[in-house]
Design a protein around this motif. Sequence first.
Motif, PDB file in Angstrom:
ATOM      1  N   PRO A  81      38.393  34.499  47.522  1.00  0.00           N
ATOM      2  CA  PRO A  81      39.165  33.746  48.522  1.00  0.00           C
ATOM      3  C   PRO A  81      39.671  32.386  48.039  1.00  0.00           C
ATOM      4  O   PRO A  81      40.808  32.009  48.337  1.00  0.00           O
ATOM      5  N   ASP A  82      38.872  31.651  47.283  1.00  0.00           N
ATOM      6  CA  ASP A  82      39.310  30.328  46.795  1.00  0.00           C
ATOM      7  C   ASP A  82      40.448  30.405  45.790  1.00  0.00           C
ATOM      8  O   ASP A  82      41.092  29.400  45.502  1.00  0.00           O
ATOM      9  N   TYR A  83      40.705  31.584  45.242  1.00  0.00           N
ATOM     10  CA  TYR A  83      41.750  31.763  44.226  1.00  0.00           C
ATOM     11  C   TYR A  83      42.966  32.513  44.765  1.00  0.00           C
ATOM     12  O   TYR A  83      43.934  32.710  44.042  1.00  0.00           O
ATOM     13  N   GLN A  84      42.903  32.945  46.017  1.00  0.00           N
ATOM     14  CA  GLN A  84      44.034  33.660  46.596  1.00  0.00           C
ATOM     15  C   GLN A  84      45.212  32.713  46.768  1.00  0.00           C
ATOM     16  O   GLN A  84      45.043  31.511  46.939  1.00  0.00           O
ATOM     17  N   ARG A  85      46.402  33.258  46.674  1.00  0.00           N
ATOM     18  CA  ARG A  85      47.659  32.518  46.783  1.00  0.00           C
ATOM     19  C   ARG A  85      47.842  31.494  45.658  1.00  0.00           C
ATOM     20  O   ARG A  85      48.516  30.486  45.819  1.00  0.00           O
ATOM     21  N   SER A  86      47.212  31.792  44.519  1.00  0.00           N
ATOM     22  CA  SER A  86      47.353  30.913  43.358  1.00  0.00           C
ATOM     23  C   SER A  86      47.965  31.639  42.158  1.00  0.00           C
ATOM     24  O   SER A  86      47.997  31.084  41.060  1.00  0.00           O
ATOM     25  N   GLY A  87      48.404  32.894  42.360  1.00  0.00           N
ATOM     26  CA  GLY A  87      49.018  33.647  41.275  1.00  0.00           C
ATOM     27  C   GLY A  87      48.088  34.609  40.565  1.00  0.00           C
ATOM     28  O   GLY A  87      48.537  35.364  39.701  1.00  0.00           O
ATOM     29  N   VAL A  88      46.806  34.603  40.909  1.00  0.00           N
ATOM     30  CA  VAL A  88      45.852  35.493  40.246  1.00  0.00           C
ATOM     31  C   VAL A  88      46.198  36.953  40.535  1.00  0.00           C
ATOM     32  O   VAL A  88      46.250  37.788  39.626  1.00  0.00           O
ATOM     33  N   GLY A  89      46.441  37.285  41.796  1.00  0.00           N
ATOM     34  CA  GLY A  89      46.772  38.664  42.157  1.00  0.00           C
ATOM     35  C   GLY A  89      48.040  39.134  41.474  1.00  0.00           C
ATOM     36  O   GLY A  89      48.099  40.243  40.940  1.00  0.00           O
ATOM     37  N   SER A  90      49.067  38.296  41.473  1.00  0.00           N
ATOM     38  CA  SER A  90      50.328  38.658  40.811  1.00  0.00           C
ATOM     39  C   SER A  90      50.122  38.895  39.327  1.00  0.00           C
ATOM     40  O   SER A  90      50.661  39.852  38.760  1.00  0.00           O
ATOM     41  N   ALA A  91      49.348  38.038  38.699  1.00  0.00           N
ATOM     42  CA  ALA A  91      49.084  38.201  37.266  1.00  0.00           C
ATOM     43  C   ALA A  91      48.324  39.496  37.004  1.00  0.00           C
ATOM     44  O   ALA A  91      48.601  40.198  36.020  1.00  0.00           O
ATOM     45  N   LEU A  92      47.389  39.843  37.886  1.00  0.00           N
ATOM     46  CA  LEU A  92      46.646  41.089  37.726  1.00  0.00           C
ATOM     47  C   LEU A  92      47.567  42.303  37.878  1.00  0.00           C
ATOM     48  O   LEU A  92      47.479  43.252  37.098  1.00  0.00           O
ATOM     49  N   VAL A  93      48.451  42.276  38.887  1.00  0.00           N
ATOM     50  CA  VAL A  93      49.363  43.407  39.085  1.00  0.00           C
ATOM     51  C   VAL A  93      50.283  43.557  37.883  1.00  0.00           C
ATOM     52  O   VAL A  93      50.453  44.660  37.352  1.00  0.00           O
ATOM     53  N   GLU A  94      50.867  42.463  37.413  1.00  0.00           N
ATOM     54  CA  GLU A  94      51.784  42.538  36.270  1.00  0.00           C
ATOM     55  C   GLU A  94      51.075  43.043  35.019  1.00  0.00           C
ATOM     56  O   GLU A  94      51.585  43.922  34.317  1.00  0.00           O
ATOM     57  N   ALA A  95      49.885  42.500  34.739  1.00  0.00           N
ATOM     58  CA  ALA A  95      49.136  42.952  33.561  1.00  0.00           C
ATOM     59  C   ALA A  95      48.688  44.399  33.731  1.00  0.00           C
ATOM     60  O   ALA A  95      48.694  45.185  32.779  1.00  0.00           O
ATOM     61  N   GLY A  96      48.311  44.771  34.946  1.00  0.00           N
ATOM     62  CA  GLY A  96      47.879  46.134  35.211  1.00  0.00           C
ATOM     63  C   GLY A  96      48.994  47.145  35.044  1.00  0.00           C
ATOM     64  O   GLY A  96      48.787  48.224  34.480  1.00  0.00           O
ATOM     65  N   LEU A  97      50.196  46.805  35.529  1.00  0.00           N
ATOM     66  CA  LEU A  97      51.329  47.712  35.357  1.00  0.00           C
ATOM     67  C   LEU A  97      51.681  47.867  33.883  1.00  0.00           C
ATOM     68  O   LEU A  97      51.998  48.972  33.426  1.00  0.00           O
ATOM     69  N   ALA A  98      51.608  46.782  33.125  1.00  0.00           N
ATOM     70  CA  ALA A  98      51.874  46.864  31.684  1.00  0.00           C
ATOM     71  C   ALA A  98      50.832  47.745  31.000  1.00  0.00           C
ATOM     72  O   ALA A  98      51.169  48.586  30.157  1.00  0.00           O
ATOM     73  N   ALA A  99      49.561  47.602  31.380  1.00  0.00           N
ATOM     74  CA  ALA A  99      48.496  48.413  30.792  1.00  0.00           C
ATOM     75  C   ALA A  99      48.641  49.881  31.202  1.00  0.00           C
ATOM     76  O   ALA A  99      48.388  50.785  30.401  1.00  0.00           O
TER      77      ALA A  99
END
Length: 172
Positions: A81-99
């Motif tokens: 929760p403390d890291y939500q809306r800070s770009g962590v989720g977006s970075a995970l989705v982008e890296a995950g799609l690349a992987a």
Amino acid sequence: MQIRPEAPADQSGVRAVHLAAFDGPAEADLVDRLRGRCFPQVSLVATDKGRIVGHILFTPVLLPGHPEARLLGLAPMAVLPDYQRSGVGSALVEAGLAAAREAGAGAVVVLGHPGYYPRFGFEPASRHGLRCPYDAPDEAFMVVPLMPGHLAGLAGTVEYHAAFAPIEGSAQ
């Protein structure tokens, strides 16, 4: 922040992220049930100063009658929760799609928030003849092609791994 593949030593940290991000243990339990039971699997963690702050998991899904379909399902994804809306989720989705692309997936499906996933190229899966196995709004079941033309000629209801049965219909 760093994004890297999940390691065996990360299991308790991954579970803690899912427990903190969701009401109840359903998603954390799902990750535990899927771990090591289906392949190929893309499991990434986001870390900040050595602490796991996010996790994303992609596992195979089937399309009956289409053995040539190379589809992965994105589920679940969680960020502390403390890291939500800070770009962590977006970075995970982008890296995950690349992987996922590197692992040979032709497309990825997600049952998720229709206001969030389109920014990564997801669109309603029904536009490509794919249906959700759960009772969910059409706009919440989405797909993103990773290989040009991979979705051509595919149609039907996607089948998730049996480990998903206990949380049918929950959005990621």
